[in-house]
Design a protein around this motif. Sequence first.
Motif, mmCIF file in Angstrom:
data_model
loop_
_atom_site.group_PDB
_atom_site.id
_atom_site.type_symbol
_atom_site.label_atom_id
_atom_site.label_comp_id
_atom_site.label_asym_id
_atom_site.label_seq_id
_atom_site.Cartn_x
_atom_site.Cartn_y
_atom_site.Cartn_z
ATOM 1 N N ALA A 262 -29.812 -12.219 22.881
ATOM 2 C CA ALA A 262 -31.197 -11.761 22.840
ATOM 3 C C ALA A 262 -31.418 -10.690 21.780
ATOM 4 N N ASN A 263 -30.417 -9.877 21.508
ATOM 5 C CA ASN A 263 -30.571 -8.803 20.522
ATOM 6 C C ASN A 263 -30.493 -9.289 19.083
ATOM 7 N N THR A 264 -29.875 -10.429 18.858
ATOM 8 C CA THR A 264 -29.701 -10.916 17.486
ATOM 9 C C THR A 264 -31.058 -11.083 16.801
ATOM 10 N N PRO A 265 -31.243 -10.481 15.623
ATOM 11 C CA PRO A 265 -32.548 -10.571 14.938
ATOM 12 C C PRO A 265 -32.926 -12.009 14.612
ATOM 13 N N SER A 266 -34.222 -12.250 14.590
ATOM 14 C CA SER A 266 -34.700 -13.625 14.438
ATOM 15 C C SER A 266 -34.648 -14.143 13.010
ATOM 16 N N ASP A 267 -34.321 -13.302 12.030
ATOM 17 C CA ASP A 267 -34.063 -13.847 10.700
ATOM 18 C C ASP A 267 -32.740 -14.609 10.709
ATOM 19 N N ILE A 268 -31.878 -14.283 11.652
ATOM 20 C CA ILE A 268 -30.615 -14.997 11.850
ATOM 21 C C ILE A 268 -30.765 -16.048 12.942
ATOM 22 N N LYS A 269 -31.420 -15.644 14.026
ATOM 23 C CA LYS A 269 -31.486 -16.460 15.235
ATOM 24 C C LYS A 269 -32.699 -17.390 15.197
ATOM 25 N N ASP A 270 -32.496 -18.580 14.702
ATOM 26 C CA ASP A 270 -33.518 -19.608 14.838
ATOM 27 C C ASP A 270 -33.020 -20.610 15.886
ATOM 28 N N PRO A 271 -33.777 -21.641 16.210
ATOM 29 C CA PRO A 271 -33.315 -22.580 17.235
ATOM 30 C C PRO A 271 -31.945 -23.191 16.941
ATOM 31 N N ALA A 272 -31.698 -23.508 15.673
ATOM 32 C CA ALA A 272 -30.405 -24.107 15.327
ATOM 33 C C ALA A 272 -29.269 -23.115 15.543
ATOM 34 N N TRP A 273 -29.484 -21.842 15.169
ATOM 35 C CA TRP A 273 -28.436 -20.827 15.366
ATOM 36 C C TRP A 273 -28.146 -20.638 16.843
ATOM 37 N N LEU A 274 -29.178 -20.548 17.657
ATOM 38 C CA LEU A 274 -28.965 -20.349 19.090
ATOM 39 C C LEU A 274 -28.208 -21.524 19.689
ATOM 40 N N ALA A 275 -28.600 -22.736 19.315
ATOM 41 C CA ALA A 275 -27.940 -23.920 19.849
ATOM 42 C C ALA A 275 -26.499 -24.013 19.367
ATOM 43 N N THR A 276 -26.274 -23.749 18.097
ATOM 44 C CA THR A 276 -24.922 -23.829 17.536
ATOM 45 C C THR A 276 -24.013 -22.767 18.137
ATOM 46 N N THR A 277 -24.550 -21.564 18.311
ATOM 47 C CA THR A 277 -23.762 -20.483 18.900
ATOM 48 C C THR A 277 -23.406 -20.803 20.345
ATOM 49 N N ALA A 278 -24.362 -21.336 21.096
ATOM 50 C CA ALA A 278 -24.083 -21.741 22.474
ATOM 51 C C ALA A 278 -22.990 -22.800 22.510
ATOM 52 N N ALA A 279 -23.057 -23.742 21.571
ATOM 53 C CA ALA A 279 -22.050 -24.810 21.532
ATOM 54 C C ALA A 279 -20.674 -24.260 21.186
ATOM 55 N N LYS A 280 -20.601 -23.338 20.233
ATOM 56 C CA LYS A 280 -19.313 -22.758 19.856
ATOM 57 C C LYS A 280 -18.679 -22.017 21.036
ATOM 58 N N ILE A 281 -19.492 -21.259 21.757
ATOM 59 C CA ILE A 281 -18.979 -20.521 22.910
ATOM 60 C C ILE A 281 -18.536 -21.481 24.003
ATOM 61 N N ALA A 282 -19.334 -22.514 24.251
ATOM 62 C CA ALA A 282 -19.010 -23.475 25.313
ATOM 63 C C ALA A 282 -17.701 -24.192 25.026
ATOM 64 N N LYS A 283 -17.436 -24.473 23.772
ATOM 65 C CA LYS A 283 -16.229 -25.226 23.419
ATOM 66 C C LYS A 283 -14.953 -24.413 23.609
ATOM 67 N N THR A 284 -15.094 -23.108 23.841
ATOM 68 C CA THR A 284 -13.906 -22.291 24.125
ATOM 69 C C THR A 284 -13.531 -22.324 25.597
ATOM 70 N N VAL A 285 -14.367 -22.957 26.432
ATOM 71 C CA VAL A 285 -14.137 -22.979 27.878
ATOM 72 C C VAL A 285 -13.758 -24.391 28.295
ATOM 73 N N PRO A 286 -12.542 -24.598 28.779
ATOM 74 C CA PRO A 286 -12.114 -25.954 29.178
ATOM 75 C C PRO A 286 -13.041 -26.541 30.240
ATOM 76 N N GLY A 287 -13.450 -27.794 30.016
ATOM 77 C CA GLY A 287 -14.263 -28.504 30.986
ATOM 78 C C GLY A 287 -15.755 -28.322 30.850
ATOM 79 N N LEU A 288 -16.192 -27.373 30.032
ATOM 80 C CA LEU A 288 -17.625 -27.156 29.840
ATOM 81 C C LEU A 288 -18.105 -28.048 28.697
ATOM 82 N N GLN A 289 -18.964 -28.994 29.031
ATOM 83 C CA GLN A 289 -19.457 -29.954 28.048
ATOM 84 C C GLN A 289 -20.774 -29.457 27.451
#
Length: 472
Positions: free
Chosen positions: A164-191
Motif C-alpha cells: 500500500a505504501n509503494t508510490p503509484s508511479d511504480i505501482k500500477d496494476p501490472a506491478w501489483l499483480a506481478t509482485t503478488a505473483a513473485k511473492i506467491a511463488k516463494t510459498v510451496p502450494g500457493l498457486q
Amino acid sequence: MRPPVPTPLIAIEVADTPRRGVGRVVLARPGEPPVLGPGGEDVEPTEEITGKAGTTHRRNGRWVLGVGEATPADWRTAGASLSRALQADAEQGGGTTFDVSVTDDTDVQAFVLGLLLGGYRYRVTGEDEPRRVKSLRLVGTTSPDEVREAVDLATATALTRDLANTPSDIKDPAWLATTAAKIAKTVPGLQVEVRDEKWLTREGFGGVLAVGAGSTRPPRLVHLTWNGATTGPHLVLIGKGITFDTGGISIKPADGMHLMRTDMAGGAAVIAAVTAIARRSLPIRVTALVPCAENHVSGTSYRPGDVVRHYGGTTTEVTNTDAEGRLVLADAMAYAVRNLKPDALVDVATLTGAMKITLGVRTGGLFATDDRLATQIAEAGERTGEAWWRMPLVEDLADDVKSDIADLRQCPPGPGGITAALFLREFTDGLPWAHLDIAGPARSDQNYAEVVSGATGFAARTLVELAEHYQA
C-alpha cells in the motif's frame, strides 16, 4: 532508494538464558515501587520508572520497559515503543541485538506484533540505510510456536503496508499483480494466475474495464489459490486493488489525493493474508481475487451516466466515477459465485468516506448477511488487535440500489457506507457474505501502539485468523 518488498523485519529468537555482553531489556509493571521482572535486580529505581505501558528508560546498563496492566493492547504498545526506542538508539551507534527477559504471563503474540511492527518504516530516499536493530531474543519460558505464529501475522501486516505504501508511479496494476505473483511463488502450494486486459475483455469484466479505461496502464486480475484441504469449507477473499484513484471525471479534491496510493489496501491485505495462510499450511481451501485498476482522467475515462455490464450480465448505472471500488468488486464477486463454488465470501476495501466519518480511523466497518460469519470476523479481529464494528444492512434502503435504466444504480442517495454494501450484496447470490470497509483504519497520519504513519496493514491479521478458525 526504494525499500524492498517485502520489508525485512527484526529477527525474533527464543532462549532459556540471557547472553553475555548483550544489551538486556527488563519488564516493569506499575506499583509502589514498580515491579521489575527478571534482570531488574541491579536496576536503581527512580521516579521516572512507572511501569506505564510503552515507557522506556535506560538504567544501570539495562533498558526498562513498562508493560502497564499487561493487557494485549498494553503488550502491543510496549513492544512497539521498545522497538522504536532501540531503533533510534541503533541509528546513533547503539546496539543491534538485545535480550528481552519475558515472564510466564507475557502475551507473546501481542508483544511480538508490537516489536516487529512498531519499528516498521517505509521511506524512498537517496540516503544510506541507517543502522538498524537486527534481532531480539526472548529469554524465558516462551513457546517457539507462539512466536512463529506472531511473526507470520506481523509479516502479513508488514507486507500489506509495503504494497500500500509503494508510490503509484511504480505501482500500477501490472506491478501489483506481478509482485503478488513473485511473492506467491516463494510459498510451496500457493498457486497464482494473473489475468490481463485481454482476458478481462473476453470474460466480460465490465466494471474493471470501465474503471481502468482512463489510464494508459491497463487493469489486471490476481487469482491466488490455496488448497490446504481436500474437503471442508471454501473461503473466498476479494480485495479492492485500485492502484491510484483520482476519482475519474468525478475528480477528487487535491488535498489528500496523494494518499490514494493506498486505495488498494484491501487488495494488499488479501494478498498478504493468503500468503500467510499458505505459509502456515492451514487446513482450509482459500481463494483470493484482487481486481486491479487505476482510476484516471483522460478522454477514454468512463462517465457518469454510463451503463456498465458486469461479469455475468448484471448492468449498473454509473452515477459517480469516484465510487469505482464497488464496480471492480462486483465483477470479482460475480466471477467467484459462478466459478469457484464458495461457502462464504469476504470482500475488503477502502470503499467509502462515509465509513471513515461513522467509525473514525481505528475501527473497520463490518457488514454481513450471516451472523455466524460476522461473529467469527469480529472475534478474529479481537484476538489479533484489529477492531471491527458491525453495521446494519438496512432493508428499507435496498430498493434505492435499483436503477430506472439499468439493473442497479451505483450510488443511491442515503448513508453511503450502507448503500455501498447493499449494492455489493446484489452480487452474492445469497451466499454467506461479509463486507469489510477499511477506509478509516487502512492508513494513519500518526504512530500509535504498533501502527505507524502511512499504510497500517489493517485487516490482514483478521483474515489469517478467520481462516485458521473458520467454521461454515
